[in-house]
Design an enzyme around this catalytic site. Structure first.
Site, PDB file in Angstrom:
ATOM      1  N   CYS A   1      -4.978 -11.365   0.163  1.00 53.59           N
ATOM      2  CA  CYS A   1      -5.444 -10.417   1.189  1.00 53.59           C
ATOM      3  C   CYS A   1      -6.890 -10.612   1.648  1.00 53.59           C
ATOM      4  CB  CYS A   1      -5.227  -8.969   0.745  1.00 53.59           C
ATOM      5  SG  CYS A   1      -5.685  -7.802   2.043  1.00 53.59           S
TER       6      CYS A   1
ATOM      7  N   CYS B   1       7.223 -14.416  15.379  1.00 53.24           N
ATOM      8  CA  CYS B   1       6.974 -15.716  14.737  1.00 53.24           C
ATOM      9  C   CYS B   1       7.079 -16.868  15.726  1.00 53.24           C
ATOM     10  CB  CYS B   1       7.942 -15.923  13.576  1.00 53.24           C
ATOM     11  SG  CYS B   1       7.546 -14.920  12.124  1.00 53.24           S
TER      12      CYS B   1
ATOM     13  N   CYS C   1      -7.466  -3.903  -3.613  1.00 49.70           N
ATOM     14  CA  CYS C   1      -8.074  -3.999  -2.287  1.00 49.70           C
ATOM     15  C   CYS C   1      -8.356  -2.566  -1.822  1.00 49.70           C
ATOM     16  CB  CYS C   1      -7.096  -4.696  -1.346  1.00 49.70           C
ATOM     17  SG  CYS C   1      -7.558  -4.637   0.396  1.00 49.70           S
ATOM     18  N   HIS C   2      -9.300  -2.414  -0.910  1.00 50.80           N
ATOM     19  CA  HIS C   2      -9.605  -1.054  -0.443  1.00 50.80           C
ATOM     20  C   HIS C   2      -8.435  -0.419   0.295  1.00 50.80           C
ATOM     21  CE1 HIS C   2     -13.583  -1.884  -1.879  1.00 50.80           C
ATOM     22  NE2 HIS C   2     -13.783  -0.598  -1.804  1.00 50.80           N
ATOM     23  N   THR C   3      -7.513  -1.230   0.786  1.00 48.75           N
ATOM     24  CA  THR C   3      -6.343  -0.648   1.453  1.00 48.75           C
ATOM     25  C   THR C   3      -5.439   0.069   0.442  1.00 48.75           C
ATOM     26  OG1 THR C   3      -6.525  -2.403   3.083  1.00 48.75           O
ATOM     27  CG2 THR C   3      -4.469  -1.164   3.074  1.00 48.75           C
TER      28      THR C   3
ATOM     29  N   CYS D   1       5.015 -10.495  11.969  1.00 47.11           N
ATOM     30  CA  CYS D   1       6.445 -10.853  11.915  1.00 47.11           C
ATOM     31  C   CYS D   1       7.246  -9.560  11.966  1.00 47.11           C
ATOM     32  CB  CYS D   1       6.728 -11.613  10.617  1.00 47.11           C
ATOM     33  SG  CYS D   1       8.491 -11.841  10.264  1.00 47.11           S
TER      34      CYS D   1
ATOM     35  N   CYS E   1       8.983 -14.986   9.037  1.00 49.23           N
ATOM     36  CA  CYS E   1      10.386 -15.413   8.968  1.00 49.23           C
ATOM     37  C   CYS E   1      10.618 -16.710   9.732  1.00 49.23           C
ATOM     38  CB  CYS E   1      11.307 -14.308   9.490  1.00 49.23           C
ATOM     39  SG  CYS E   1      11.302 -14.132  11.291  1.00 49.23           S
TER      40      CYS E   1
ATOM     41  N   ARG F   1     -14.242  -7.795  -6.056  1.00 46.83           N
ATOM     42  CA  ARG F   1     -12.842  -7.732  -6.460  1.00 46.83           C
ATOM     43  C   ARG F   1     -12.733  -7.614  -7.987  1.00 46.83           C
ATOM     44  NH1 ARG F   1     -11.477  -6.113  -1.930  1.00 46.83           N
ATOM     45  NH2 ARG F   1      -9.779  -7.089  -0.761  1.00 46.83           N
TER      46      ARG F   1
ATOM     47  N   HIS G   1      -1.164  -5.268  -3.432  1.00 44.19           N
ATOM     48  CA  HIS G   1      -0.697  -6.289  -2.479  1.00 44.19           C
ATOM     49  C   HIS G   1      -1.524  -7.566  -2.529  1.00 44.19           C
ATOM     50  CE1 HIS G   1      -3.876  -4.086  -0.390  1.00 44.19           C
ATOM     51  NE2 HIS G   1      -4.059  -5.183   0.339  1.00 44.19           N
ATOM     52  N   GLU G   2      -2.381  -7.746  -3.550  1.00 46.88           N
ATOM     53  CA  GLU G   2      -3.212  -8.963  -3.610  1.00 46.88           C
ATOM     54  C   GLU G   2      -2.962  -9.573  -4.986  1.00 46.88           C
ATOM     55  OE1 GLU G   2      -7.256  -8.667  -1.680  1.00 46.88           O
ATOM     56  OE2 GLU G   2      -7.923  -9.433  -3.604  1.00 46.88           O
TER      57      GLU G   2
ATOM     58  N   CYS H   1      11.813 -14.739  14.259  1.00 50.90           N
ATOM     59  CA  CYS H   1      11.769 -13.566  15.142  1.00 50.90           C
ATOM     60  C   CYS H   1      10.892 -13.846  16.366  1.00 50.90           C
ATOM     61  CB  CYS H   1      11.264 -12.337  14.387  1.00 50.90           C
ATOM     62  SG  CYS H   1       9.488 -12.359  14.065  1.00 50.90           S
TER      63      CYS H   1
ATOM     64  N   ARG I   1       9.463  -5.595   8.842  1.00 51.71           N
ATOM     65  CA  ARG I   1       8.388  -4.592   8.942  1.00 51.71           C
ATOM     66  C   ARG I   1       8.930  -3.159   8.958  1.00 51.71           C
ATOM     67  NH1 ARG I   1       5.093  -1.523   8.480  1.00 51.71           N
ATOM     68  NH2 ARG I   1       2.911  -1.453   9.147  1.00 51.71           N
TER      69      ARG I   1
HETATM   70  N1  NAI Z   1      -7.156  -5.946   8.788  1.00 55.00           N
HETATM   71  C1  NAI Z   1      -6.750  -6.416   7.616  1.00 55.00           C
HETATM   72  O1  NAI Z   1      -5.802  -7.221   7.536  1.00 55.00           O
HETATM   73  C2  NAI Z   1      -7.439  -5.990   6.375  1.00 55.00           C
HETATM   74  C3  NAI Z   1      -8.292  -4.919   6.385  1.00 55.00           C
HETATM   75  N2  NAI Z   1      -8.948  -4.533   5.247  1.00 55.00           N
HETATM   76  C4  NAI Z   1      -9.865  -3.410   5.378  1.00 55.00           C
HETATM   77  O2  NAI Z   1     -11.184  -3.951   5.497  1.00 55.00           O
HETATM   78  C5  NAI Z   1     -12.133  -2.979   5.095  1.00 55.00           C
HETATM   79  C6  NAI Z   1     -13.148  -3.594   4.168  1.00 55.00           C
HETATM   80  O3  NAI Z   1     -12.577  -3.939   2.945  1.00 55.00           O
HETATM   81  P1  NAI Z   1     -13.514  -4.342   1.694  1.00 55.00           P
HETATM   82  O4  NAI Z   1     -14.483  -5.396   2.073  1.00 55.00           O
HETATM   83  O5  NAI Z   1     -12.601  -4.602   0.564  1.00 55.00           O
HETATM   84  O6  NAI Z   1     -14.301  -2.962   1.512  1.00 55.00           O
HETATM   85  P2  NAI Z   1     -15.642  -2.570   0.766  1.00 55.00           P
HETATM   86  O7  NAI Z   1     -15.603  -1.093   0.578  1.00 55.00           O
HETATM   87  O8  NAI Z   1     -15.860  -3.443  -0.417  1.00 55.00           O
HETATM   88  O9  NAI Z   1     -16.799  -2.928   1.807  1.00 55.00           O
HETATM   89  C7  NAI Z   1     -17.228  -2.046   2.770  1.00 55.00           C
HETATM   90  C8  NAI Z   1     -18.743  -2.173   2.916  1.00 55.00           C
HETATM   91  O10 NAI Z   1     -19.146  -1.358   4.005  1.00 55.00           O
HETATM   92  C9  NAI Z   1     -20.361  -0.713   3.682  1.00 55.00           C
HETATM   93  N3  NAI Z   1     -20.469   0.478   4.539  1.00 55.00           N
HETATM   94  C10 NAI Z   1     -19.856   1.671   4.393  1.00 55.00           C
HETATM   95  N4  NAI Z   1     -20.184   2.490   5.407  1.00 55.00           N
HETATM   96  C11 NAI Z   1     -21.017   1.793   6.216  1.00 55.00           C
HETATM   97  C12 NAI Z   1     -21.675   2.084   7.438  1.00 55.00           C
HETATM   98  N5  NAI Z   1     -21.541   3.273   8.036  1.00 55.00           N
HETATM   99  N6  NAI Z   1     -22.453   1.130   8.008  1.00 55.00           N
HETATM  100  C13 NAI Z   1     -22.608  -0.084   7.403  1.00 55.00           C
HETATM  101  N7  NAI Z   1     -22.007  -0.414   6.233  1.00 55.00           N
HETATM  102  C14 NAI Z   1     -21.207   0.509   5.659  1.00 55.00           C
HETATM  103  C15 NAI Z   1     -20.257  -0.436   2.195  1.00 55.00           C
HETATM  104  O11 NAI Z   1     -21.530  -0.249   1.605  1.00 55.00           O
HETATM  105  C16 NAI Z   1     -19.547  -1.701   1.701  1.00 55.00           C
HETATM  106  O12 NAI Z   1     -20.477  -2.687   1.337  1.00 55.00           O
HETATM  107  C17 NAI Z   1     -11.325  -1.829   4.495  1.00 55.00           C
HETATM  108  O13 NAI Z   1     -11.170  -0.844   5.514  1.00 55.00           O
HETATM  109  C18 NAI Z   1      -9.970  -2.468   4.205  1.00 55.00           C
HETATM  110  O14 NAI Z   1      -8.937  -1.501   4.192  1.00 55.00           O
HETATM  111  C19 NAI Z   1      -8.816  -5.224   4.076  1.00 55.00           C
HETATM  112  C20 NAI Z   1      -7.992  -6.302   4.015  1.00 55.00           C
HETATM  113  C21 NAI Z   1      -7.175  -6.729   5.137  1.00 55.00           C
HETATM  114  N1  LIG Z   2      -0.165   1.727   7.064  1.00 55.84           N
HETATM  115  C1  LIG Z   2      -1.471   1.509   7.564  1.00 55.84           C
HETATM  116  C2  LIG Z   2      -1.590   0.088   8.053  1.00 55.84           C
HETATM  117  C3  LIG Z   2      -2.928  -0.418   7.733  1.00 55.84           C
HETATM  118  C4  LIG Z   2      -3.121  -1.838   8.213  1.00 55.84           C
HETATM  119  O1  LIG Z   2      -3.517  -2.046   9.326  1.00 55.84           O
HETATM  120  N2  LIG Z   2      -2.869  -2.816   7.355  1.00 55.84           N
HETATM  121  C5  LIG Z   2      -3.191  -4.189   7.639  1.00 55.84           C
HETATM  122  C6  LIG Z   2      -3.372  -4.895   6.368  1.00 55.84           C
HETATM  123  S1  LIG Z   2      -4.647  -4.136   5.407  1.00 55.84           S
HETATM  124  C7  LIG Z   2      -4.668  -4.992   4.022  1.00 55.84           C
HETATM  125  O2  LIG Z   2      -5.398  -4.716   3.128  1.00 55.84           O
HETATM  126  C8  LIG Z   2      -2.106  -4.922   8.392  1.00 55.84           C
HETATM  127  O3  LIG Z   2      -1.752  -6.031   8.108  1.00 55.84           O
HETATM  128  N3  LIG Z   2      -1.607  -4.311   9.419  1.00 55.84           N
HETATM  129  C9  LIG Z   2      -0.533  -4.850  10.174  1.00 55.84           C
HETATM  130  C10 LIG Z   2       0.764  -4.230   9.760  1.00 55.84           C
HETATM  131  O4  LIG Z   2       1.806  -4.671  10.237  1.00 55.84           O
HETATM  132  O5  LIG Z   2       0.736  -3.277   8.964  1.00 55.84           O
HETATM  133  C11 LIG Z   2      -1.820   2.484   8.669  1.00 55.84           C
HETATM  134  O6  LIG Z   2      -0.920   2.885   9.403  1.00 55.84           O
HETATM  135  O7  LIG Z   2      -2.998   2.809   8.771  1.00 55.84           O
HETATM  136 ZN    ZN Z   3      -5.782  -5.762   1.263  1.00 54.76          ZN
HETATM  137 ZN    ZN Z   4       9.208 -13.295  11.957  1.00 59.11          ZN
END
Ligand code: NAI
Ligand SMILES: N[C@@H](CCC(=O)N[C@@H](CSC=O)C(=O)NCC(=O)O)C(=O)O
Ligand code: ZN
Ligand code: ZN
Length: 410
Positions: free
Chosen positions: A177, A105, A47-49, A113, A99, A403, A69-70, A102, A117
């Site tokens: 993820c 949850c 994943c990009h993270t 949760c 859990c 992916r 993590h995936e 907490c 953490r």
């Molecule tokens: N909040 C959460 O729980 C999660 C967050 N993430 C985050 O989500 C984000 C996306 O992840 P992926 O889809 O795997 O990434 P990815 O890199 O595959 O997709 C990003 C897309 O954004 C485009 N892009 C880059 N700069 C741009 C701009 N200025 N304007 C428009 N498009 C632009 C790229 O061409 C690419 O197609 C990452 O930051 C990742 O860390 C990922 C999983 C869970």
């Molecule tokens: N350690 C990072 C935290 C980045 C972040 O926000 N992670 C997401 C999941 S991203 C998955 O690919 C998340 O679930 N955040 C909630 C959490 O409890 O971490 C930073 O500090 O930037």
């Molecule tokens: Zn992820």
């Molecule tokens: Zn919990």
């Protein structure tokens, strides 16, 4: 040979330093302690993270560590007091724990949760604040409570989702993820209604899953925004109806979208991790009700800004972690939804249909119309082995890769 209670030596990809190639090492994995589960990881995606933390820009990034993590695997052994899984169970490790006890949850307001953490953020296990990984006696930090770039990992029991044993682990690992994050951002966080207009910034896996979720929710317009026009063709298959490349316009992208949509979109999603785009995503929302969801993860030191007037005039700014899904309860349900698609592609009608039809009710929430099935295979563009992990990270930075799934025990 029984491994229960023994230290297991296996292969893992160790990030010794930020940005330096990962090294496949012989890693010692200690047995699970009370409340812990040792998992044989069979498949893991990137994943990009992972790339973000590896880059050194994550304030919680610690080295040396085992990223990842995936993933999906099979329980090898469990520590004292673990009752909800047993050796042989098929599982998905969950970086967002659940859990069920907490205050988070029990709040009914969040999927976050609080139980473990404080340990997962500093790369250790909760019970003794130690790592279960070492290389020749040197401790290696855990990552996100999962560390799936290893043939065996140890996780907290509250971070394990038990899934249907017939689900293909090389596919459903993605449900750890990116895909749930995009779907859940639409269904749980924004709660997009039928007929809504939606803008998706970034058409990687997460953005495409947002588009898929929005289509399932009945959105009437799904506008994909990306600086790479090569992303557009594929995005149509995930529900994107219109495309905008900011590079084709002199005006700010938020103005382009406002002009296209008679005042702005109902919902927008930032799926990149770029704070300037987060601002644009908020400001392209319609006055009075438009909601923007931040999904992308931005680096340490980055901050978001906008004129408070944007919020005073009714726009709403939100964020989502794992799409708001409660991991242990809902990951198995996502696997079932995927399996329904698999079953439907092999049988035109199956008795399993009735079961799936009632699952949304039994899980306490309703599915958006038309969202009974979810894509997974469609996000897998590459398959390699754990030993090829550096190549897999290189691929991630190429436009064609969504992916890449690694076989961990080739
Ligand atoms: N909040 C959460 O729980 C999660 C967050 N993430 C985050 O989500 C984000 C996306 O992840 P992926 O889809 O795997 O990434 P990815 O890199 O595959 O997709 C990003 C897309 O954004 C485009 N892009 C880059 N700069 C741009 C701009 N200025 N304007 C428009 N498009 C632009 C790229 O061409 C690419 O197609 C990452 O930051 C990742 O860390 C990922 C999983 C869970
Ligand atoms: N350690 C990072 C935290 C980045 C972040 O926000 N992670 C997401 C999941 S991203 C998955 O690919 C998340 O679930 N955040 C909630 C959490 O409890 O971490 C930073 O500090 O930037
Ligand atoms: Zn992820
Ligand atoms: Zn919990």
């Amino acid at each position: 040979m029984a491994t229960q209670g023994q230290v297991i030596t296996c292969k893992a990809a160790v990030a010794w330093e930020p940005n330096k190639p990962l090294v496949i090492e012989d890693v010692q994995v200690a047995p699970p302690q009370a409340g812990e589960v040792r998992i044989k990881i069979l498949y893991t995606a990137l994943c990009h993270t992972d790339a973000y933390t590896w880059s050194g820009k994550d304030p919680e990034g610690l080295f040396p560590c085992i990223l990842g993590h995936e993933a999906a695997g099979v329980v090898e052994s469990v520590g004292e007091g673990v009752t909800e899984v047993q050796p042989g169970d098929h599982v998905i490790p969950c970086y967002q724990a659940e859990c069920k006890e907490c205050k988070f949850c029990k709040s009914g307001k969040t999927n976050l949760c609080g139980k473990v953490r404080s340990a997962t953020g500093v790369g250790v296990m909760m019970s003794d604040r130690q790592s279960r990984f070492s290389v020749n006696g040197k401790p290696i930090y855990h990552f996100m409570g999962t560390s799936t770039f290893s043939q065996y990992t140890v996780v907290h029991d509250v971070s394990v989702a038990k899934i249907d044993p017939s689900a293909p682990l090389d596919k459903v690992c993605l449900l750890g993820c990116g895909v749930p994050t995009g779907l859940g951002a639409v269904w749980n966080t924004a709660k997009v209604e039928a007929g809504s207009s939606v803008a998706v910034f970034g058409l990687g896996t997460v953005g495409l899953a947002v588009a898929e979720g929005a289509k399932a929710a009945g959105a009437s317009r799904i506008i994909g925004v990306d600086i790479d026009s090569k992303k557009f063709d594929r995005a149509k298959d995930f529900g994107v109806t219109e495309f905008v490349n900011p590079k084709d316009h002199d005006k700010p992208i938020q103005q382009v979208l406002v002009d296209m949509t008679d005042g702005g979109v109902d919902y927008s999603f930032e799926c990149i991790g770029n704070v300037s785009v987060m601002r644009a995503a908020l400001e392209c929302c319609h006055k009075g009700w438009g909601t923007s969801v931040i999904v992308g993860v931005a680096a340490s030191g980055q901050e978001i800004s906008t004129r408070p007037f944007q919020l005073v005039t009714g726009r709403v700014w939100k964020g989502t972690a794992f799409g708001g899904f409660k991991s242990r309860s809902q990951v198995p349900w996502l696997v079932e939804k995927y399996m329904k698609k698999v079953l439907n592609s092999t049988n035109s009608f199956s008795p399993a249909f009735l079961l799936f039809a009632f699952l949304p009710i039994s899980h306490g929430f309703l599915l958006p119309k038309g969202s009974q099935e979810i894509k997974v295979d469609e996000y897998i563009t590459h398959s390699l082995t754990l030993g090829e992990i550096n190549k897999a990270f290189d691929l991630m930075h190429e436009g064609g890769c969504l992916r890449c799934v690694l076989e961990v025990h080739p």
